[in-house]
Design a protein around this motif. Structure first.
Motif, PDB file in Angstrom:
ATOM      1  N   ALA A  76      -6.625  10.299   1.572  1.00 38.00           N
ATOM      2  CA  ALA A  76      -5.486   9.818   2.150  1.00 38.00           C
ATOM      3  C   ALA A  76      -5.351   8.543   2.022  1.00 38.00           C
ATOM      4  O   ALA A  76      -5.024   7.994   3.307  1.00 38.00           O
ATOM      5  N   TRP A 129      -7.726   2.527  -0.522  1.00 43.03           N
ATOM      6  CA  TRP A 129      -7.136   1.122  -0.532  1.00 43.03           C
ATOM      7  C   TRP A 129      -7.699   0.483   0.669  1.00 43.03           C
ATOM      8  O   TRP A 129      -7.831  -0.707   0.454  1.00 43.03           O
ATOM      9  N   LEU A 187       2.387   6.505  -6.739  1.00 45.05           N
ATOM     10  CA  LEU A 187       1.212   7.529  -7.247  1.00 45.05           C
ATOM     11  C   LEU A 187       1.651   8.939  -6.937  1.00 45.05           C
ATOM     12  O   LEU A 187       1.599   9.700  -8.030  1.00 45.05           O
ATOM     13  N   ARG A 188       2.167   9.103  -5.788  1.00 47.80           N
ATOM     14  CA  ARG A 188       2.590  10.523  -5.642  1.00 47.80           C
ATOM     15  C   ARG A 188       3.645  11.145  -6.543  1.00 47.80           C
ATOM     16  O   ARG A 188       3.581  12.077  -7.371  1.00 47.80           O
ATOM     17  N   TYR A 224      -0.044  14.442   7.081  1.00 48.88           N
ATOM     18  CA  TYR A 224      -1.009  14.990   6.110  1.00 48.88           C
ATOM     19  C   TYR A 224      -2.351  13.959   6.014  1.00 48.88           C
ATOM     20  O   TYR A 224      -1.868  13.045   5.417  1.00 48.88           O
ATOM     21  N   ASP A 225      -3.354  14.071   7.063  1.00 50.01           N
ATOM     22  CA  ASP A 225      -4.271  12.978   6.719  1.00 50.01           C
ATOM     23  C   ASP A 225      -5.524  13.668   7.441  1.00 50.01           C
ATOM     24  O   ASP A 225      -5.933  13.345   8.519  1.00 50.01           O
ATOM     25  N   ALA A 254       2.010  11.627  -9.928  1.00 48.88           N
ATOM     26  CA  ALA A 254       1.261  12.949 -10.081  1.00 48.88           C
ATOM     27  C   ALA A 254       2.166  14.021 -10.165  1.00 48.88           C
ATOM     28  O   ALA A 254       1.922  15.083 -10.625  1.00 48.88           O
ATOM     29  N   ILE A 279      -4.083   7.037 -10.534  1.00 46.23           N
ATOM     30  CA  ILE A 279      -3.234   7.998 -10.745  1.00 46.23           C
ATOM     31  C   ILE A 279      -3.862   9.165 -11.356  1.00 46.23           C
ATOM     32  O   ILE A 279      -3.661  10.293 -11.010  1.00 46.23           O
ATOM     33  N   VAL A 286      -5.928  11.260  -8.862  1.00 45.92           N
ATOM     34  CA  VAL A 286      -5.206  12.305  -7.778  1.00 45.92           C
ATOM     35  C   VAL A 286      -4.729  13.316  -8.841  1.00 45.92           C
ATOM     36  O   VAL A 286      -5.012  14.442  -8.156  1.00 45.92           O
ATOM     37  N   GLY A 287      -4.423  13.270  -9.695  1.00 46.42           N
ATOM     38  CA  GLY A 287      -4.030  14.486 -10.726  1.00 46.42           C
ATOM     39  C   GLY A 287      -5.164  15.365 -11.175  1.00 46.42           C
ATOM     40  O   GLY A 287      -4.936  16.444 -10.830  1.00 46.42           O
ATOM     41  N   SER A 319       0.759   9.724  13.348  1.00 46.19           N
ATOM     42  CA  SER A 319       1.819   9.313  12.298  1.00 46.19           C
ATOM     43  C   SER A 319       1.739   9.390  10.846  1.00 46.19           C
ATOM     44  O   SER A 319       1.845   8.717   9.863  1.00 46.19           O
ATOM     45  N   ALA A 372      -1.108   3.044  15.629  1.00 46.31           N
ATOM     46  CA  ALA A 372      -1.458   3.405  14.445  1.00 46.31           C
ATOM     47  C   ALA A 372      -1.857   2.360  13.501  1.00 46.31           C
ATOM     48  O   ALA A 372      -2.790   2.245  12.610  1.00 46.31           O
ATOM     49  N   LEU A 412       0.750  -1.376  -0.081  1.00 42.93           N
ATOM     50  CA  LEU A 412       0.075  -0.155  -0.105  1.00 42.93           C
ATOM     51  C   LEU A 412       0.916   1.124   0.001  1.00 42.93           C
ATOM     52  O   LEU A 412       0.671   2.243  -0.716  1.00 42.93           O
ATOM     53  N   GLU A 419      -5.208  15.029  -2.385  1.00 39.91           N
ATOM     54  CA  GLU A 419      -5.304  14.038  -1.803  1.00 39.91           C
ATOM     55  C   GLU A 419      -5.877  13.729  -0.189  1.00 39.91           C
ATOM     56  O   GLU A 419      -5.250  13.239   0.345  1.00 39.91           O
ATOM     57  N   ARG A 447       2.654   1.776  -3.331  1.00 44.10           N
ATOM     58  CA  ARG A 447       1.723   2.051  -4.228  1.00 44.10           C
ATOM     59  C   ARG A 447       1.425   3.760  -4.198  1.00 44.10           C
ATOM     60  O   ARG A 447       1.317   4.489  -4.901  1.00 44.10           O
ATOM     61  N   ARG A 448       1.277   4.220  -2.761  1.00 42.87           N
ATOM     62  CA  ARG A 448       0.870   5.521  -2.891  1.00 42.87           C
ATOM     63  C   ARG A 448       2.031   6.227  -3.069  1.00 42.87           C
ATOM     64  O   ARG A 448       1.860   7.386  -3.665  1.00 42.87           O
TER      65      ARG A 448
END
Lengths: 358, 306
Positions: free
Chosen positions: B219, B223, A10-11, A197-198, A14, B98, B101-102, A194, B270, A3, B216, A6-7
């Motif tokens: 966040a 998933w 993606l970032r 940014y969320d 982008a 993707i 997101v863009g 943790s 977490a 995960l 985003e 993948r994230r």
């Protein structure tokens, strides 16, 4: 783990898609070319926005003697190396790389361009042509702590924190120390999310802290979500990095704003004079790198006075945020009365002062 | 045991609802034999559209409808590529994320720093006076939509003729095709439904949870919703359980930290919601339907043999 990979993938994707957004200004003969590399979008109303304000101040100050260029949304890591190298190849004489993750790429590119000056924000690696700079964010936290203790009815603040690195820990401690100078029984409850940014999690963390008795929230995360939660509950919160009052006009007490402009102007001037030298700048209120955003009109005059006193005490050195006596959570003395913690101690802080619950 | 716990319960509902919405849509998509990994992207498209349209028109309902339509439009790109052109579903789904997101950060560029009134409770204030009544009647309309949709999806899949056809398409596309059902048509409809639900989930974040737009914004919740579908063994009621379990542990984790309980590593706390959800759902699904859970044609492109 997939995960996460993948994230980040993606970032990167982008960011790469948004990359060629290079902007600039052009006129006059042979102006000094100055490049800026940003990690986020200039419209984030936070960290990157503040850096771009600094760039614009420098633009206004020097007029056609310089020409600035910025690249926004640059992913930390290998991609940033390409961006920094491109700026150097384009003839930029001074390049500011404005995020911690640009440290290694900056050092690498600097080796290949010995005649170009580099300035890296918040890192610790320097070279002959690489200087570092950062702001003493904890000074602003002390002002927030003073206000929090005065405004709180429950004597409990919530603190939404990202990762337990010294910068965040010293902020929590400075906040709590200042608050306990106003109210010796003041408590700071810390929730680690943790993440930098969320928004959804930051909002839930704020609600959890309110449920546990906090009535004012400080944060070291980047979204205004906690402010919105405070607004909905009719309680208080502080903004992060820039004035966030538009999200929560009633709840927003103030925010610590980063003003990089003065530093950028000084370093560009040095470059124009041929007097640029590598070094490490750690500036605070005194040098104007930090400013508090306009206070909420609901804050009483005596609280504003106390906040201003805290700031003045920091600026003239009579009351530094980490002045003794300082006692840690276990009750051991970390600084005696009459002394204060020095910079290395602040930069490596990994313990909490009395009054912090984490 | 007082107002605080009711408040905690309210937070749990808010944390669970968008996961449930998105996962319900994906469940139907996967039951039809299509794996759409673009959930996160569609949620972001829904989030930014819902916010932008509500900001422009001042009408939350218009914003919600627009969010659903926009996410359906995004899902149709995926459907065209994977169903009509029979491209690889995993790669196309990732590309959709993707893309989402863009394009969402591009659309949302002018909306960063703006705010809209929060999409509040659907029932009148008078009904929600007592904390307990508030727990029943004090939520945004999307919460009730998510619960009703769970029942609807459960009924549709197990009790309706159309649901039977959809499952047939997902279990054995060749047979469904040979007795005259349009495999591609059913799958288009399922993907569109998945898009609409993802749009709803997205605008829950940008209109209810945190009424704002930022890049985003979701966040990575898409998933989690995807994982919930798998771990619920493609059963709607179990999905409801999984989503609320995840929301509960996620909320209690923050409550525990705020209360000063659990001094050990914050990173472990977490990770707890993920661990707990995986553990419980894995236990449930291992005990009963062993191996038979996944639709047999999941992820396989269908090319009619005519």
């Amino acid at each position: 783990m997939t995960l996460m990979t993948r994230r980040s993938l993606l970032r990167t994707g982008a960011a790469a898609a948004a990359l060629p957004l290079v902007a600039g200004r052009a006129f006059a003969q042979e102006p000094l070319k100055v490049g800026f590399v940003y990690v986020g979008p200039v419209g984030d109303f936070g960290y990157t926005y503040a850096h771009d304000q600094g760039r614009q101040e420098a633009d206004a100050h020097f007029g056609d003697r310089i020409r600035t260029t910025y690249v926004e949304n640059v992913a930390e890591g290998p991609d940033s190396e390409r961006v920094i190298r491109n700026l150097a190849e384009d003839g930029n004489q001074l390049i500011f790389t404005c995020s911690f993750g640009f440290m290694n790429p900056t050092i690498k590119v600097a080796k290949r361009f010995p005649d170009v000056k580099f300035e890296h924000c918040s890192g610790y690696q320097r070279a002959e042509n690489v200087a570092t700079y950062n702001a003493r964010f904890y000074e602003g936290r002390a002002v927030c702590g003073t206000i929090a203790a005065k405004m709180s009815k429950s004597g409990v603040a919530g603190y939404i924190a990202s990762f337990p690195i010294p910068e965040v820990v010293s902020g929590i401690n400075a906040f709590t120390l200042a608050a306990r100078r106003v109210n010796p029984a003041f408590q700071t409850k810390v929730v680690w999310v943790s993440s930098w940014y969320d928004p959804a999690k930051e909002a839930d963390a704020a609600k959890a802290l309110f449920d546990q008795g906090a009535d004012v929230i400080a944060q070291h995360t980047d979204s205004p979500a906690a402010l919105q939660a405070a607004e909905q509950r009719g309680l208080w919160a502080f903004g992060q990095a820039w004035d966030m009052s538009s999200f929560a006009p009633k709840a927003h007490l103030t925010a610590i704003q980063n003003h990089w402009g003065a530093y950028y102007i000084e370093r560009i001037q040095k470059t124009l004079d041929g007097a640029w030298e590598s070094g490490d700048a750690w500036w605070g209120f005194k040098e104007g790198m930090l400013k508090m955003s306009p206070f909420n009109p609901a804050i009483p005059a005596d609280v504003i006075e106390a906040a201003n006193e805290t700031e003045v005490g920091i600026v003239d050195g009579s009351a530094p945020p980490f002045a003794g006596p300082i006692v840690n959570q276990a009750g051991e003395e970390k600084a005696a009365a009459g002394s204060a913690l020095d910079d290395p101690a602040i930069l490596s802080m990994d313990w909490y002062v009395e009054g912090v619950q984490s | 045991m007082d107002a605080m716990w009711f408040s905690v319960a309210m937070t749990i509902v808010a944390a669970s609802t968008p996961l449930l919405l998105a996962a319900l849509g994906e469940l139907v998509v996967e039951k039809a034999g299509v794996l759409n990994l673009g959930l996160e992207g569609m949620m972001l498209v829904g989030a930014v559209t819902g916010f932008a349209v509500t900001f422009a028109t001042g009408a939350a309902l218009v914003g919600i409808v627009a969010a659903m339509l926009a996410a359906v439009a995004a899902s149709m790109i995926f459907a065209f590529l994977t169903l009509t052109l029979a491209s690889n579903q995993v790669a196309t789904g990732l590309a959709l994320t993707i893309f989402g997101v863009g394009i969402s950060s591009m659309i949302g560029e002018g909306f960063v720093g703006k705010t809209i009134p929060v999409l509040g409770p659907v029932f009148p204030e008078a009904l929600a006076g007592h904390p307990f009544l508030r727990l029943l009647f004090g939520h945004s309309p999307l919460v009730y939509v998510s619960l009703v949709m769970t029942a609807v999806v459960a009924w549709f899949l197990t009790r309706s003729r159309a649901g039977l056809i959809l499952r047939a398409v997902g279990e054995n596309d060749a047979s469904a095709h040979s007795i005259g059902y349009s495999v591609i048509g059913v799958r288009y409809a399922a993907v569109a439904f998945g898009g609409a639900m993802a749009g709803l989930a997205g605008c829950f974040y940008s209109m209810v949870q945190t009424p704002m737009w930022a890049e985003e914004l979701t966040a990575g919740r898409g998933w989690i919703a995807l994982a919930l579908v798998v771990f619920s063994a493609w059963k709607p009621w179990r999905l409801l359980l999984g989503a609320y379990l995840f929301g509960t542990v996620m909320t209690l984790e923050l409550q525990a930290k705020a209360a000063g309980v659990g001094i050990f590593a914050p990173e472990f706390l977490a990770a707890l919601p993920y661990l707990a959800t995986i553990l419980v759902l894995a236990l449930i699904s291992s005990r009963r339907s062993v191996g038979a859970a996944a639709p047999a044609c999941l992820g396989r492109p269908f090319k009619p043999a005519t």
